[in-house]
Design a protein around this motif. Structure first.
Motif, PDB file in Angstrom:
ATOM      1  N   THR A  88       0.839  -1.201   0.000  1.00  0.00           N
ATOM      2  CA  THR A  88       0.000   0.000   0.000  1.00  0.00           C
ATOM      3  C   THR A  88       0.876   1.254   0.000  1.00  0.00           C
ATOM      4  O   THR A  88       1.863   1.342   0.739  1.00  0.00           O
ATOM      5  CB  THR A  88      -0.917   0.018   1.225  1.00  0.00           C
ATOM      6  N   VAL A  89       0.502   2.221  -0.839  1.00  0.00           N
ATOM      7  CA  VAL A  89       1.151   3.530  -0.866  1.00  0.00           C
ATOM      8  C   VAL A  89       0.060   4.581  -0.765  1.00  0.00           C
ATOM      9  O   VAL A  89      -1.129   4.291  -0.935  1.00  0.00           O
ATOM     10  CB  VAL A  89       1.986   3.747  -2.153  1.00  0.00           C
ATOM     11  N   VAL A  90       0.477   5.826  -0.512  1.00  0.00           N
ATOM     12  CA  VAL A  90      -0.469   6.940  -0.411  1.00  0.00           C
ATOM     13  C   VAL A  90      -0.132   7.968  -1.472  1.00  0.00           C
ATOM     14  O   VAL A  90       1.034   8.366  -1.633  1.00  0.00           O
ATOM     15  CB  VAL A  90      -0.428   7.576   0.992  1.00  0.00           C
ATOM     16  N   LEU A  91      -1.137   8.391  -2.213  1.00  0.00           N
ATOM     17  CA  LEU A  91      -1.001   9.418  -3.246  1.00  0.00           C
ATOM     18  C   LEU A  91      -1.790  10.643  -2.814  1.00  0.00           C
ATOM     19  O   LEU A  91      -2.941  10.528  -2.399  1.00  0.00           O
ATOM     20  CB  LEU A  91      -1.550   8.900  -4.584  1.00  0.00           C
ATOM     21  N   GLY A  92      -1.160  11.819  -2.909  1.00  0.00           N
ATOM     22  CA  GLY A  92      -1.906  13.010  -2.531  1.00  0.00           C
ATOM     23  C   GLY A  92      -1.150  14.292  -2.803  1.00  0.00           C
ATOM     24  O   GLY A  92      -0.028  14.288  -3.317  1.00  0.00           O
ATOM     25  N   GLU A 112      -5.947  19.407  -9.981  1.00  0.00           N
ATOM     26  CA  GLU A 112      -6.975  19.095 -10.971  1.00  0.00           C
ATOM     27  C   GLU A 112      -6.905  17.644 -11.438  1.00  0.00           C
ATOM     28  O   GLU A 112      -7.916  17.056 -11.843  1.00  0.00           O
ATOM     29  CB  GLU A 112      -6.891  20.042 -12.176  1.00  0.00           C
ATOM     30  N   LEU A 113      -5.714  17.033 -11.390  1.00  0.00           N
ATOM     31  CA  LEU A 113      -5.579  15.652 -11.840  1.00  0.00           C
ATOM     32  C   LEU A 113      -6.172  14.655 -10.859  1.00  0.00           C
ATOM     33  O   LEU A 113      -6.527  13.528 -11.224  1.00  0.00           O
ATOM     34  CB  LEU A 113      -4.107  15.315 -12.074  1.00  0.00           C
ATOM     35  N   LEU A 114      -6.272  15.060  -9.602  1.00  0.00           N
ATOM     36  CA  LEU A 114      -6.825  14.166  -8.586  1.00  0.00           C
ATOM     37  C   LEU A 114      -8.337  14.285  -8.462  1.00  0.00           C
ATOM     38  O   LEU A 114      -8.977  13.467  -7.791  1.00  0.00           O
ATOM     39  CB  LEU A 114      -6.171  14.453  -7.231  1.00  0.00           C
ATOM     40  N   GLN A 115      -8.903  15.295  -9.114  1.00  0.00           N
ATOM     41  CA  GLN A 115     -10.347  15.481  -9.039  1.00  0.00           C
ATOM     42  C   GLN A 115     -11.077  14.302  -9.690  1.00  0.00           C
ATOM     43  O   GLN A 115     -10.758  13.907 -10.815  1.00  0.00           O
ATOM     44  CB  GLN A 115     -10.752  16.781  -9.740  1.00  0.00           C
ATOM     45  N   GLY A 116     -12.016  13.730  -8.977  1.00  0.00           N
ATOM     46  CA  GLY A 116     -12.809  12.626  -9.521  1.00  0.00           C
ATOM     47  C   GLY A 116     -12.144  11.266  -9.415  1.00  0.00           C
ATOM     48  O   GLY A 116     -12.692  10.278  -9.908  1.00  0.00           O
ATOM     49  N   LEU A 117     -10.966  11.173  -8.795  1.00  0.00           N
ATOM     50  CA  LEU A 117     -10.310   9.878  -8.632  1.00  0.00           C
ATOM     51  C   LEU A 117     -11.097   9.062  -7.600  1.00  0.00           C
ATOM     52  O   LEU A 117     -11.391   9.536  -6.503  1.00  0.00           O
ATOM     53  CB  LEU A 117      -8.865  10.090  -8.172  1.00  0.00           C
ATOM     54  N   GLU A 118     -11.435   7.827  -7.953  1.00  0.00           N
ATOM     55  CA  GLU A 118     -12.303   7.005  -7.116  1.00  0.00           C
ATOM     56  C   GLU A 118     -11.711   5.618  -6.898  1.00  0.00           C
ATOM     57  O   GLU A 118     -10.778   5.197  -7.612  1.00  0.00           O
ATOM     58  CB  GLU A 118     -13.683   6.868  -7.773  1.00  0.00           C
ATOM     59  N   PHE A 132      -0.925   0.564 -10.150  1.00  0.00           N
ATOM     60  CA  PHE A 132      -1.654   0.579  -8.884  1.00  0.00           C
ATOM     61  C   PHE A 132      -3.151   0.634  -9.149  1.00  0.00           C
ATOM     62  O   PHE A 132      -3.592   0.984 -10.248  1.00  0.00           O
ATOM     63  CB  PHE A 132      -1.271   1.812  -8.051  1.00  0.00           C
ATOM     64  N   THR A 133      -3.913   0.334  -8.132  1.00  0.00           N
ATOM     65  CA  THR A 133      -5.350   0.585  -8.156  1.00  0.00           C
ATOM     66  C   THR A 133      -5.717   1.334  -6.870  1.00  0.00           C
ATOM     67  O   THR A 133      -5.154   1.061  -5.801  1.00  0.00           O
ATOM     68  CB  THR A 133      -6.162  -0.722  -8.270  1.00  0.00           C
ATOM     69  N   VAL A 134      -6.634   2.282  -6.984  1.00  0.00           N
ATOM     70  CA  VAL A 134      -7.060   3.058  -5.818  1.00  0.00           C
ATOM     71  C   VAL A 134      -7.934   2.178  -4.938  1.00  0.00           C
ATOM     72  O   VAL A 134      -8.917   1.585  -5.408  1.00  0.00           O
ATOM     73  CB  VAL A 134      -7.825   4.328  -6.253  1.00  0.00           C
ATOM     74  N   THR A 135      -7.576   2.085  -3.648  1.00  0.00           N
ATOM     75  CA  THR A 135      -8.319   1.218  -2.713  1.00  0.00           C
ATOM     76  C   THR A 135      -9.106   2.000  -1.674  1.00  0.00           C
ATOM     77  O   THR A 135     -10.044   1.466  -1.068  1.00  0.00           O
ATOM     78  CB  THR A 135      -7.354   0.275  -1.978  1.00  0.00           C
ATOM     79  N   LEU A 143      -6.404  13.042  -1.250  1.00  0.00           N
ATOM     80  CA  LEU A 143      -5.559  12.033  -0.612  1.00  0.00           C
ATOM     81  C   LEU A 143      -6.164  10.642  -0.804  1.00  0.00           C
ATOM     82  O   LEU A 143      -7.350  10.437  -0.539  1.00  0.00           O
ATOM     83  CB  LEU A 143      -5.410  12.348   0.882  1.00  0.00           C
ATOM     84  N   PHE A 144      -5.313   9.662  -1.241  1.00  0.00           N
ATOM     85  CA  PHE A 144      -5.816   8.343  -1.626  1.00  0.00           C
ATOM     86  C   PHE A 144      -4.828   7.254  -1.205  1.00  0.00           C
ATOM     87  O   PHE A 144      -3.613   7.474  -1.177  1.00  0.00           O
ATOM     88  CB  PHE A 144      -6.008   8.259  -3.140  1.00  0.00           C
ATOM     89  N   GLU A 145      -5.366   6.074  -0.914  1.00  0.00           N
ATOM     90  CA  GLU A 145      -4.540   4.886  -0.745  1.00  0.00           C
ATOM     91  C   GLU A 145      -4.597   4.063  -2.026  1.00  0.00           C
ATOM     92  O   GLU A 145      -5.651   3.971  -2.670  1.00  0.00           O
ATOM     93  CB  GLU A 145      -5.018   4.043   0.440  1.00  0.00           C
ATOM     94  N   MET A 146      -3.457   3.448  -2.372  1.00  0.00           N
ATOM     95  CA  MET A 146      -3.393   2.618  -3.574  1.00  0.00           C
ATOM     96  C   MET A 146      -2.655   1.319  -3.251  1.00  0.00           C
ATOM     97  O   MET A 146      -1.756   1.294  -2.406  1.00  0.00           O
ATOM     98  CB  MET A 146      -2.654   3.350  -4.703  1.00  0.00           C
ATOM     99  N   ARG A 147      -3.000   0.251  -3.983  1.00  0.00           N
ATOM    100  CA  ARG A 147      -2.328  -1.030  -3.841  1.00  0.00           C
ATOM    101  C   ARG A 147      -1.514  -1.321  -5.100  1.00  0.00           C
ATOM    102  O   ARG A 147      -2.012  -1.172  -6.227  1.00  0.00           O
ATOM    103  CB  ARG A 147      -3.338  -2.153  -3.612  1.00  0.00           C
TER     104      ARG A 147
END
Length: 483
Positions: A88-92, A112-118, A132-135, A143-147
């Motif tokens: 797991t990593v964190v993107l933000g 703007e690139l993080l807008q709408g990331l789900e 990666f995939t957003v988890t 701020l997001f977690e990814m695997r």
């Protein structure tokens, strides 16, 4: 050779003798990559291109490839880091670095690139080497977690991609606007627009050029999946499209990329626009004097798909064998074109539509085959007649005549065309074509030549899509000429 070759210039190839060798083996377009330099750095290359035009009597095209929005992550603490599958990593955004806790933090300073990331959306790094995939969405749009889906090295300042996601960013950046202004100033002939997503991106570049009284040809680089959803609008506004397989291969499933390539090439031909296939055509020749068997097959398949152009990037810019790479593509084209033309069994017939110019172009190609003519000769003040002929994919060579150098350099992008300048002092287009035939040493006495032209007719006050100073003339005249 019917297929056009685009060669990227760089430290290993910006040299008169090497560039001359490349032209003599089929290069007609030189790519100047603004990702690594500004217009001032390309002044010597443009001077060599113009000198080669004069020395060889062949129109050559200088294409500026605009950088577009560079999407890169920030500094990664401890870089380079080994990522393991399932980690797991964190993107933000950078201010949230401390909230990553024990996880590796990947910063991106572009809100703007993080807008709408789900959750469930894919994210790629380092040209797809890390996926990666957003988890989990910790903080919406911030701020997001990814695997991690695979194992690989995570390094600072690498490119990041969000396959299939719309980016609310224009393709034309402030750097691009500066490069357009300065590129026009040093005499570039065309611009490639990176990361096009829709027709509005192309309009933006058109508007920018028109500030300086120009409308140079635009090559829209198809690198985003959502560009394919607006392909018709992009083609309508562009003069050519590039199948930029590097980024497009990240945006789309790699297994679908060969079919996507075929569909883009077909759509471009139907729209009488040129198509360029690019990325890793002969990548192994950066360090080796010969390609792999897979690369040879890839180049041949692009030609047999009907592409107008194939493009060399690293192979000629930084590779140890730039001329050899061009020679190899030339050799592949010789065999692949013969098979392609045999397979399609004559020129492409137009769809059933009310378009007399297309049918005249088709008829000209049929006549050339039936009479076994030496060649076709078309006069094209704006380029429209020549593009129509090219879209039929004729087997015979096509000499595209125009009094305008900018039109001739545009026609270098199109399959089978051999642009030649004619004397504007001769009034009638047909007379110009006949004068060219009479003076051409490769056309022998008794040879037949098929001539097409677009001559002005009353009530036709149209404006050229490439140059407002010249009218668009539909193909409205055809003649069988014996020398």
């Amino acid at each position: 050779m019917h297929t056009r070759i685009v060669a990227t210039l760089g430290p290993k190839s910006t040299d008169y003798e090497k560039m001359r060798d490349m032209v003599e083996h089929g290069v007609r377009i030189f790519r100047l990559n603004f990702s690594h330099a500004g217009a001032e750095a390309f002044v010597p290359a443009v001077k060599i291109i113009r000198q080669l035009e004069e020395d060889l009597g062949i129109p050559l095209t200088a294409m500026g490839d605009l950088c577009g929005p560079k999407i890169r992550i920030g500094e990664v603490t401890g870089s380079p880091l080994q990522m393991n599958q399932g980690e797991t990593v964190v993107l933000g955004l950078p201010p949230f670095r401390e909230q990553a806790g024990e996880h590796v933090f990947i910063s991106l300073d572009m809100p703007e690139l993080l807008q709408g990331l789900e959750v469930g959306m894919p994210v790629s790094l380092s040209d797809g080497m890390l996926n990666f995939t957003v988890t989990k969405v910790r903080k919406v749009d911030q701020l997001f977690e990814m695997r991690a889906l695979n194992r690989g090295m995570l390094t600072s300042n690498k490119g990041i991609a969000f396959p299939g996601k719309f980016h609310p960013m224009p393709a034309l950046t402030e750097k691009d606007r500066k490069d357009v202004r300065e590129g026009i100033g040093i005499g570039l002939d065309a611009f490639a627009l990176s990361f096009v997503q829709n027709g509005r991106d192309v309009d933006d570049l058109i508007d920018e050029m028109q500030k300086y009284g120009k409308r140079l040809p635009i090559i829209s680089k198809l690198e985003r999946k959502n560009a394919l959803d607006d392909l018709d609008a992009i083609l309508e506004r562009s003069d050519a499209v590039m199948v930029a397989r590097g980024d497009l291969g990240l945006e789309c499933p790699l297994a679908e990329l060969p079919i996507i390539q075929k569909k883009i090439i077909r759509a471009a031909r139907h729209a009488q626009k040129a198509s360029i296939v690019a990325t890793q055509m002969l990548l192994s020749m950066v360090k080796n004097p010969g390609p792999t068997r897979a690369e040879a097959t890839d180049v041949a398949n692009a030609i047999m798909d009907g592409a107008d152009c194939v493009m060399l990037s690293e192979e000629t810019a930084i590779g140890d064998y730039p001329v050899e790479a061009v020679k190899f593509i030339n050799g592949v084209a010789e065999h692949a074109e013969a098979y392609f033309l045999e397979r399609i069994q004559g020129p492409y017939a137009p769809k059933k539509e009310s378009n007399p110019a297309k049918y005249i172009a088709y008829s000209a190609c049929l006549l050339a085959d039936t009479l076994n003519s030496n060649c076709l000769v078309c006069h094209s003040a704006s380029g429209a007649t020549a593009r129509l002929i090219s879209s039929r994919r004729p087997a015979k060579p096509v000499y595209a005549l125009s009094p305008t150098e900018s039109v001739l350099r545009t026609l270098n992008f199109f399959f089978g065309l051999r642009p030649r300048k004619v004397d504007p002092a001769i009034a009638r287009h047909m007379d110009r074509a006949e004068q060219f035939i009479k003076s051409a040493p490769f056309i022998k006495t008794g040879d037949s030549v098929i001539i097409t032209s677009g001559q002005p007719t009353p009530g036709q006050p149209l404006v050229c899509d490439l140059d407002p100073c010249h009218p668009v003339l539909s193909t409205n005249e055809i003649k069988v000429y014996y020398k």
